[in-house]
Design a protein around this motif. Structure first.
Motif, PDB file in Angstrom:
ATOM      1  N   SER A   6       0.830  -1.156  -0.116  1.00 19.84           N
ATOM      2  CA  SER A   6      -0.048   0.066  -0.097  1.00 19.84           C
ATOM      3  C   SER A   6       0.974   1.143  -0.156  1.00 19.84           C
ATOM      4  O   SER A   6       2.089   1.124   0.441  1.00 19.84           O
ATOM      5  N   VAL A   7       0.546   2.289  -0.732  1.00 22.17           N
ATOM      6  CA  VAL A   7       1.263   3.367  -0.796  1.00 22.17           C
ATOM      7  C   VAL A   7       0.359   4.525  -0.340  1.00 22.17           C
ATOM      8  O   VAL A   7      -0.711   4.800  -0.477  1.00 22.17           O
ATOM      9  N   TYR A   8       1.166   5.366   0.703  1.00 20.51           N
ATOM     10  CA  TYR A   8       0.388   6.439   1.412  1.00 20.51           C
ATOM     11  C   TYR A   8       1.062   7.770   0.971  1.00 20.51           C
ATOM     12  O   TYR A   8       2.158   7.759   0.860  1.00 20.51           O
ATOM     13  N   VAL A   9       0.134   8.456   0.483  1.00 17.43           N
ATOM     14  CA  VAL A   9       0.364   9.765  -0.162  1.00 17.43           C
ATOM     15  C   VAL A   9      -0.532  10.718   0.766  1.00 17.43           C
ATOM     16  O   VAL A   9      -1.762  10.759   0.874  1.00 17.43           O
ATOM     17  N   THR A  10       0.011  12.216   0.705  1.00 20.06           N
ATOM     18  CA  THR A  10      -0.737  13.284   1.375  1.00 20.06           C
ATOM     19  C   THR A  10      -0.718  14.065   0.068  1.00 20.06           C
ATOM     20  O   THR A  10       0.043  14.214  -0.649  1.00 20.06           O
ATOM     21  N   ALA A  11      -1.849  15.111   0.201  1.00 18.70           N
ATOM     22  CA  ALA A  11      -2.390  15.903  -0.881  1.00 18.70           C
ATOM     23  C   ALA A  11      -2.833  17.067  -0.462  1.00 18.70           C
ATOM     24  O   ALA A  11      -3.327  17.107   0.814  1.00 18.70           O
ATOM     25  N   ARG A  70       5.451   5.694  -7.951  1.00 20.84           N
ATOM     26  CA  ARG A  70       6.258   6.829  -7.053  1.00 20.84           C
ATOM     27  C   ARG A  70       6.577   7.949  -8.203  1.00 20.84           C
ATOM     28  O   ARG A  70       6.247   9.250  -8.061  1.00 20.84           O
ATOM     29  N   ALA A  71       7.361   7.784  -9.455  1.00 19.53           N
ATOM     30  CA  ALA A  71       7.778   8.641 -10.485  1.00 19.53           C
ATOM     31  C   ALA A  71       6.697   9.359 -10.921  1.00 19.53           C
ATOM     32  O   ALA A  71       6.593  10.556 -10.908  1.00 19.53           O
ATOM     33  N   ARG A  72       5.141   8.678 -11.118  1.00 17.54           N
ATOM     34  CA  ARG A  72       4.154   9.418 -11.614  1.00 17.54           C
ATOM     35  C   ARG A  72       3.536  10.517 -10.626  1.00 17.54           C
ATOM     36  O   ARG A  72       3.093  11.493 -10.863  1.00 17.54           O
ATOM     37  N   LEU A  73       3.628  10.011  -9.498  1.00 17.63           N
ATOM     38  CA  LEU A  73       3.002  10.680  -8.303  1.00 17.63           C
ATOM     39  C   LEU A  73       3.932  11.922  -8.268  1.00 17.63           C
ATOM     40  O   LEU A  73       3.246  12.865  -7.938  1.00 17.63           O
ATOM     41  N   VAL A  74       5.063  11.854  -8.092  1.00 17.21           N
ATOM     42  CA  VAL A  74       5.836  13.077  -7.743  1.00 17.21           C
ATOM     43  C   VAL A  74       5.958  13.907  -8.937  1.00 17.21           C
ATOM     44  O   VAL A  74       6.002  15.269  -8.653  1.00 17.21           O
ATOM     45  N   VAL A  81       8.072  18.459  -2.096  1.00 12.49           N
ATOM     46  CA  VAL A  81       8.764  17.141  -1.605  1.00 12.49           C
ATOM     47  C   VAL A  81       7.350  16.560  -1.122  1.00 12.49           C
ATOM     48  O   VAL A  81       7.222  16.528  -0.011  1.00 12.49           O
ATOM     49  N   PRO A  82       6.729  15.671  -2.146  1.00  5.76           N
ATOM     50  CA  PRO A  82       5.486  15.015  -1.526  1.00  5.76           C
ATOM     51  C   PRO A  82       6.055  13.811  -0.670  1.00  5.76           C
ATOM     52  O   PRO A  82       6.937  13.187  -0.886  1.00  5.76           O
ATOM     53  N   CYS A  83       4.964  13.339   0.135  1.00  7.21           N
ATOM     54  CA  CYS A  83       5.139  12.326   0.928  1.00  7.21           C
ATOM     55  C   CYS A  83       4.581  11.030   0.225  1.00  7.21           C
ATOM     56  O   CYS A  83       3.274  11.127  -0.057  1.00  7.21           O
TER      57      CYS A  83
END
Length: 108
Positions: A6-11, A70-74, A81-83
Protein backbone atom coordinates in the motif's frame (compact mmCIF):
# COMPACT_ATOMS: atom_id res chain seq x y z
CA UNK A 1 9.64 -9.06 0.44
CA UNK A 2 5.91 -8.68 0.06
CA UNK A 3 4.57 -8.84 -3.49
CA UNK A 4 1.82 -6.33 -2.72
CA UNK A 5 2.11 -2.94 -1.07
CA UNK A 6 0.00 0.00 0.00
CA UNK A 7 1.27 3.48 -0.79
CA UNK A 8 0.49 6.40 1.52
CA UNK A 9 0.38 9.84 -0.09
CA UNK A 10 -0.70 13.23 1.25
CA UNK A 11 -2.22 15.95 -0.92
CA UNK A 12 -3.30 19.57 -0.36
CA UNK A 13 -6.94 19.00 -1.40
CA UNK A 14 -9.53 16.39 -2.29
CA UNK A 15 -9.41 17.53 -5.92
CA UNK A 16 -5.65 16.97 -6.14
CA UNK A 17 -5.91 13.57 -4.42
CA UNK A 18 -8.68 12.47 -6.80
CA UNK A 19 -6.69 13.68 -9.81
CA UNK A 20 -3.65 11.70 -8.68
CA UNK A 21 -5.80 8.64 -7.93
CA UNK A 22 -7.47 8.68 -11.33
CA UNK A 23 -4.15 9.08 -13.12
CA UNK A 24 -2.42 6.12 -11.48
CA UNK A 25 -5.44 3.79 -11.55
CA UNK A 26 -6.06 4.54 -15.25
CA UNK A 27 -2.36 3.86 -15.92
CA UNK A 28 -2.74 0.51 -14.08
CA UNK A 29 -0.01 1.50 -11.65
CA UNK A 30 -2.45 1.01 -8.75
CA UNK A 31 -5.51 -1.19 -8.43
CA UNK A 32 -7.50 1.26 -6.34
CA UNK A 33 -7.29 4.36 -4.23
CA UNK A 34 -8.91 5.49 -1.00
CA UNK A 35 -9.22 9.23 -0.48
CA UNK A 36 -9.59 10.40 3.13
CA UNK A 37 -10.45 14.02 3.77
CA UNK A 38 -10.33 15.85 7.08
CA UNK A 39 -6.72 15.11 8.05
CA UNK A 40 -4.66 17.72 9.86
CA UNK A 41 -0.91 17.51 9.38
CA UNK A 42 1.61 19.15 11.72
CA UNK A 43 5.16 19.45 10.41
CA UNK A 44 8.16 21.73 10.22
CA UNK A 45 9.02 22.97 6.74
CA UNK A 46 11.91 25.34 6.07
CA UNK A 47 12.16 26.22 9.75
CA UNK A 48 8.46 27.01 10.22
CA UNK A 49 6.12 24.88 12.31
CA UNK A 50 3.03 24.37 10.15
CA UNK A 51 -0.44 22.96 10.74
CA UNK A 52 -2.55 22.42 7.62
CA UNK A 53 -5.52 20.46 6.37
CA UNK A 54 -4.51 17.68 4.00
CA UNK A 55 -6.08 14.71 2.28
CA UNK A 56 -4.66 11.19 2.50
CA UNK A 57 -4.52 8.92 -0.53
CA UNK A 58 -3.92 5.19 0.03
CA UNK A 59 -3.12 3.12 -3.05
CA UNK A 60 -2.88 -0.65 -3.38
CA UNK A 61 -0.40 -2.02 -5.92
CA UNK A 62 2.34 -4.52 -6.72
CA UNK A 63 5.79 -3.93 -5.25
CA UNK A 64 7.20 -4.22 -8.78
CA UNK A 65 5.09 -1.22 -9.88
CA UNK A 66 6.13 1.05 -7.00
CA UNK A 67 9.01 2.91 -8.69
CA UNK A 68 6.90 3.77 -11.75
CA UNK A 69 4.01 4.74 -9.45
CA UNK A 70 6.28 6.89 -7.27
CA UNK A 71 7.74 8.66 -10.30
CA UNK A 72 4.26 9.39 -11.73
CA UNK A 73 3.01 10.72 -8.38
CA UNK A 74 6.03 12.95 -7.82
CA UNK A 75 5.85 14.36 -11.36
CA UNK A 76 2.14 15.20 -11.02
CA UNK A 77 2.16 16.35 -7.38
CA UNK A 78 2.05 20.07 -6.51
CA UNK A 79 4.30 19.71 -3.43
CA UNK A 80 8.04 20.30 -3.74
CA UNK A 81 8.66 17.19 -1.61
CA UNK A 82 5.52 15.02 -1.59
CA UNK A 83 4.98 12.28 0.96
CA UNK A 84 4.99 8.95 -0.92
CA UNK A 85 5.56 6.02 1.44
CA UNK A 86 5.44 2.33 0.50
CA UNK A 87 4.32 -0.24 3.08
CA UNK A 88 4.17 -4.03 2.59
CA UNK A 89 0.84 -5.83 2.65
CA UNK A 90 1.71 -8.86 4.75
CA UNK A 91 -1.69 -10.56 4.65
CA UNK A 92 -5.25 -9.91 3.55
CA UNK A 93 -8.43 -11.29 2.05
CA UNK A 94 -7.01 -13.43 -0.75
CA UNK A 95 -9.75 -12.72 -3.34
CA UNK A 96 -9.08 -8.98 -2.88
CA UNK A 97 -5.32 -9.50 -3.16
CA UNK A 98 -5.85 -11.53 -6.34
CA UNK A 99 -7.90 -8.65 -7.75
CA UNK A 100 -5.09 -6.18 -6.96
CA UNK A 101 -2.61 -8.45 -8.76
CA UNK A 102 -4.89 -8.66 -11.79
CA UNK A 103 -5.47 -4.88 -11.96
CA UNK A 104 -1.84 -3.76 -11.85
CA UNK A 105 0.43 -4.22 -14.86
CA UNK A 106 3.66 -6.11 -14.30
CA UNK A 107 4.71 -9.00 -12.16
CA UNK A 108 7.22 -9.68 -9.40
Amino acid sequence: MSELVSVYVTAPSREVALQLAREVVEARLAACANVWSGVTSVYEWQGVLTEEAEVVLVLKTRRSAFEALRARLVAAHPYEVPCVVCQPILAGHEPFLDWVRAQVDGSD
